[in-house]
Design a protein around this motif. Structure first.
Motif, PDB file in Angstrom:
ATOM      1  N   LEU A  69       0.838  -1.198   0.000  1.00 39.62           N
ATOM      2  CA  LEU A  69       0.000   0.000   0.000  1.00 39.62           C
ATOM      3  C   LEU A  69       0.873   1.248   0.000  1.00 39.62           C
ATOM      4  CD1 LEU A  69      -3.006   0.597   0.098  1.00 39.62           C
ATOM      5  CD2 LEU A  69      -2.827   0.769   2.561  1.00 39.62           C
ATOM      6  N   GLU A  70       1.983   1.183   0.766  1.00 40.41           N
ATOM      7  CA  GLU A  70       2.878   2.341   0.884  1.00 40.41           C
ATOM      8  C   GLU A  70       3.572   2.632  -0.444  1.00 40.41           C
ATOM      9  OE1 GLU A  70       2.796  -0.149   3.111  1.00 40.41           O
ATOM     10  OE2 GLU A  70       1.758   0.984   4.688  1.00 40.41           O
ATOM     11  N   SER A  71       4.075   1.570  -1.085  1.00 36.56           N
ATOM     12  CA  SER A  71       4.799   1.789  -2.346  1.00 36.56           C
ATOM     13  C   SER A  71       3.857   2.314  -3.424  1.00 36.56           C
ATOM     14  CB  SER A  71       5.468   0.496  -2.803  1.00 36.56           C
ATOM     15  OG  SER A  71       4.504  -0.412  -3.272  1.00 36.56           O
ATOM     16  N   GLU A  72       2.612   1.844  -3.391  1.00 35.14           N
ATOM     17  CA  GLU A  72       1.642   2.322  -4.377  1.00 35.14           C
ATOM     18  C   GLU A  72       1.231   3.758  -4.071  1.00 35.14           C
ATOM     19  OE1 GLU A  72       0.668   0.738  -7.242  1.00 35.14           O
ATOM     20  OE2 GLU A  72       2.333  -0.504  -6.555  1.00 35.14           O
ATOM     21  N   TYR A  73       1.186   4.090  -2.792  1.00 34.19           N
ATOM     22  CA  TYR A  73       0.814   5.454  -2.418  1.00 34.19           C
ATOM     23  C   TYR A  73       1.879   6.448  -2.891  1.00 34.19           C
ATOM     24  CZ  TYR A  73      -0.621   9.515   0.229  1.00 34.19           C
ATOM     25  OH  TYR A  73      -1.021  10.774   0.571  1.00 34.19           O
ATOM     26  N   ASP A  74       3.151   6.006  -2.828  1.00 36.03           N
ATOM     27  CA  ASP A  74       4.218   6.869  -3.328  1.00 36.03           C
ATOM     28  C   ASP A  74       4.014   7.205  -4.792  1.00 36.03           C
ATOM     29  OD1 ASP A  74       5.525   7.231  -1.004  1.00 36.03           O
ATOM     30  OD2 ASP A  74       6.843   5.489  -1.231  1.00 36.03           O
ATOM     31  N   LYS A  75       3.518   6.197  -5.554  1.00 37.08           N
ATOM     32  CA  LYS A  75       3.263   6.442  -6.981  1.00 37.08           C
ATOM     33  C   LYS A  75       2.071   7.377  -7.162  1.00 37.08           C
ATOM     34  CE  LYS A  75       4.136   1.915  -8.569  1.00 37.08           C
ATOM     35  NZ  LYS A  75       3.518   0.857  -9.369  1.00 37.08           N
ATOM     36  N   VAL A  76       1.052   7.184  -6.317  1.00 33.37           N
ATOM     37  CA  VAL A  76      -0.167   7.996  -6.441  1.00 33.37           C
ATOM     38  C   VAL A  76       0.129   9.460  -6.126  1.00 33.37           C
ATOM     39  CG1 VAL A  76      -2.425   8.388  -5.387  1.00 33.37           C
ATOM     40  CG2 VAL A  76      -1.751   6.102  -6.057  1.00 33.37           C
ATOM     41  N   LYS A  77       1.117   9.693  -5.254  1.00 27.79           N
ATOM     42  CA  LYS A  77       1.469  11.069  -4.905  1.00 27.79           C
ATOM     43  C   LYS A  77       1.873  11.880  -6.122  1.00 27.79           C
ATOM     44  CE  LYS A  77       3.330  10.437  -0.286  1.00 27.79           C
ATOM     45  NZ  LYS A  77       4.621  10.257   0.371  1.00 27.79           N
ATOM     46  N   SER A  78       2.428  11.187  -7.124  1.00 25.42           N
ATOM     47  CA  SER A  78       2.898  11.909  -8.305  1.00 25.42           C
ATOM     48  C   SER A  78       1.751  12.315  -9.226  1.00 25.42           C
ATOM     49  CB  SER A  78       3.901  11.052  -9.072  1.00 25.42           C
ATOM     50  OG  SER A  78       3.243   9.913  -9.565  1.00 25.42           O
ATOM     51  N   VAL A  79       0.553  11.770  -8.997  1.00 26.55           N
ATOM     52  CA  VAL A  79      -0.597  12.172  -9.821  1.00 26.55           C
ATOM     53  C   VAL A  79      -0.940  13.627  -9.509  1.00 26.55           C
ATOM     54  CG1 VAL A  79      -3.046  11.745 -10.286  1.00 26.55           C
ATOM     55  CG2 VAL A  79      -1.515   9.818  -9.892  1.00 26.55           C
ATOM     56  N   ASP A  80      -1.056  14.429 -10.558  1.00 27.05           N
ATOM     57  CA  ASP A  80      -1.341  15.848 -10.370  1.00 27.05           C
ATOM     58  C   ASP A  80      -2.810  16.043 -10.014  1.00 27.05           C
ATOM     59  OD1 ASP A  80      -1.258  18.559 -10.356  1.00 27.05           O
ATOM     60  OD2 ASP A  80      -1.430  18.770 -12.531  1.00 27.05           O
ATOM     61  N   ILE A  81      -3.058  16.355  -8.747  1.00 26.62           N
ATOM     62  CA  ILE A  81      -4.457  16.524  -8.343  1.00 26.62           C
ATOM     63  C   ILE A  81      -4.803  17.994  -8.128  1.00 26.62           C
ATOM     64  CG2 ILE A  81      -4.821  14.224  -7.366  1.00 26.62           C
ATOM     65  CD1 ILE A  81      -4.280  15.473  -4.606  1.00 26.62           C
ATOM     66  N   GLU A  82      -3.815  18.878  -8.349  1.00 24.44           N
ATOM     67  CA  GLU A  82      -4.060  20.305  -8.119  1.00 24.44           C
ATOM     68  C   GLU A  82      -4.723  20.958  -9.330  1.00 24.44           C
ATOM     69  OE1 GLU A  82      -3.649  21.675  -5.228  1.00 24.44           O
ATOM     70  OE2 GLU A  82      -2.842  19.800  -4.442  1.00 24.44           O
ATOM     71  N   ASN A  83      -4.350  20.499 -10.516  1.00 22.91           N
ATOM     72  CA  ASN A  83      -4.848  21.152 -11.731  1.00 22.91           C
ATOM     73  C   ASN A  83      -5.951  20.319 -12.362  1.00 22.91           C
ATOM     74  OD1 ASN A  83      -2.895  23.288 -11.637  1.00 22.91           O
ATOM     75  ND2 ASN A  83      -1.406  21.695 -12.105  1.00 22.91           N
ATOM     76  N   TRP A  84      -7.151  20.726 -12.117  1.00 23.12           N
ATOM     77  CA  TRP A  84      -8.281  20.041 -12.752  1.00 23.12           C
ATOM     78  C   TRP A  84      -9.412  21.052 -12.866  1.00 23.12           C
ATOM     79  CZ3 TRP A  84     -12.861  19.605  -9.911  1.00 23.12           C
ATOM     80  CH2 TRP A  84     -12.740  19.925  -8.559  1.00 23.12           C
TER      81      TRP A  84
END
Lengths: 105, 228
Positions: A69-84
């Motif tokens: 879960l932790e390693s996948e969360y690190d990847k999810v952090k890189s998803v740009d969620i600010e610009n939408w």
């Protein structure tokens, strides 16, 4: 009263004559039933999709411990969620398509 | 999937959904019993003869109608708690699937493998095959092996979505910046349909989910053909 006498004395009782065979059957029976259910537990624990199995087909699969879960969360952090943008649907007076579509980008 | 005039729950395809259906039926039966009892008592009020007109208090009946509902509630609460903890349990997963919600499609990633990522869009009605399901079929299905523990991780890239497959008893919110996880075990092959279950905007109804459950050897074939 010796041990043999005691045994003879108790062996005449119904609780002994019927109880002991019953208890033995219960305990031994569970071992007997285990033979039947063995197969089920043997295969229920089998994990069919493993990195070793996948290697045979030429597919590299990551080790189970590397995908957490932790390693996948690190990847999810890189998803740009600010610009939408909050996309809106067409208003009644605007040009409206007949079919609802989800336009591919 | 839900078919015509289906008022009940969908047929289950996972052990957890079976348990959910059992609990639903159990709770419904208790509700029916209470409704019948109360209905009967109310109906009989029309035909009484004011027998207890001067009654001031009745300790016994007060005790009964306080304790009896408490016991009935226990019969609902304990199986419910059992189910809650069963649903929460994460077993060691065989396959991990990551699902990211977008406006308005789902993108999937098989975290155990390299480079297996795709977007899954609804097929618009005008492009639908004659045997397709309107507003439910997608261009890229999620292929998963049956009889394996599958972990699903859900998140979103823009607004809140919810990844739901009723036949598997799974509903997980996809929230931007959060990673939610749950697991399921598909016990039969088939196609299982779901839809986004969190109002996420104009095309919320048009981002369905399709799971194609296949035997393990077919899954391996699918992976190896997509991996290259």
């Amino acid at each position: 009263m010796s041990l043999v006498d005691k045994l003879n004395y108790y062996s005449t009782r119904k609780s002994f004559k019927y109880g002991i065979p019953f208890l033995i059957m219960m305990v031994a029976g569970s071992f007997g039933l285990q033979q039947f259910s063995n197969l089920r537990y043997q295969y229920a624990k089998k994990q069919p999709v493993t990195p070793e199995e996948m290697k045979k087909y030429g597919v590299s699969m990551k080790n189970r411990k590397d995908v957490t879960l932790e390693s996948e969360y690190d990847k999810v952090k890189s998803v740009d969620i600010e610009n939408w943008e909050n996309k809106r649907g067409p208003r009644p007076w605007e040009e409206q398509e007949d079919q609802p579509t989800t336009a591919k980008h | 999937m839900s078919t015509w005039a289906n008022l009940g729950l969908q047929d289950s395809a996972s052990p957890l959904m079976e348990q959910l259906i059992f609990f639903h039926d159990h709770a419904l039966l208790i509700l029916v019993m209470i409704t019948v009892l109360v209905g009967y008592l109310m109906f009989m009020l029309f035909f009484n003869n004011y027998v207890n007109r001067f009654l001031l208090h009745g300790q016994l009946i007060e005790m009964i109608w306080t304790i009896l509902p408490a016991i009935i509630l226990l019969f609902i609460a304990l199986p419910s708690l059992r189910l809650l903890y069963l649903l929460d349990e994460i077993n060691e997963p065989s396959v991990t699937l990551k699902s990211i919600g977008h406006q308005w499609y789902w993108s999937y990633e098989y975290s155990d493998f390299n480079n297996i990522e795709f977007d899954s869009y609804m097929i618009p009605t005008n492009e639908l095959m004659t045997d397709g399901f309107r507003l439910l079929d997608v261009d890229n299905r999620v292929v998963l092996p049956m009889n394996s523990q599958i972990r699903i991780l859900v998140t979103a890239a823009d607004v809140i979505h919810s990844w739901t497959v009723p036949a598997l008893g799974v509903k997980v919110d996809g929230t931007p910046g959060r990673l939610n996880q749950t697991n399921f075990f598909i016990n039969r092959p088939g196609l299982f349909y779901g839809q986004c279950s969190e109002i996420c905007g104009a095309n919320h109804s048009f981002m369905p989910i399709v799971i194609e459950s296949v035997p393990v050897n077919y899954f391996i074939k699918w992976i190896s053909s997509n991996n290259s």
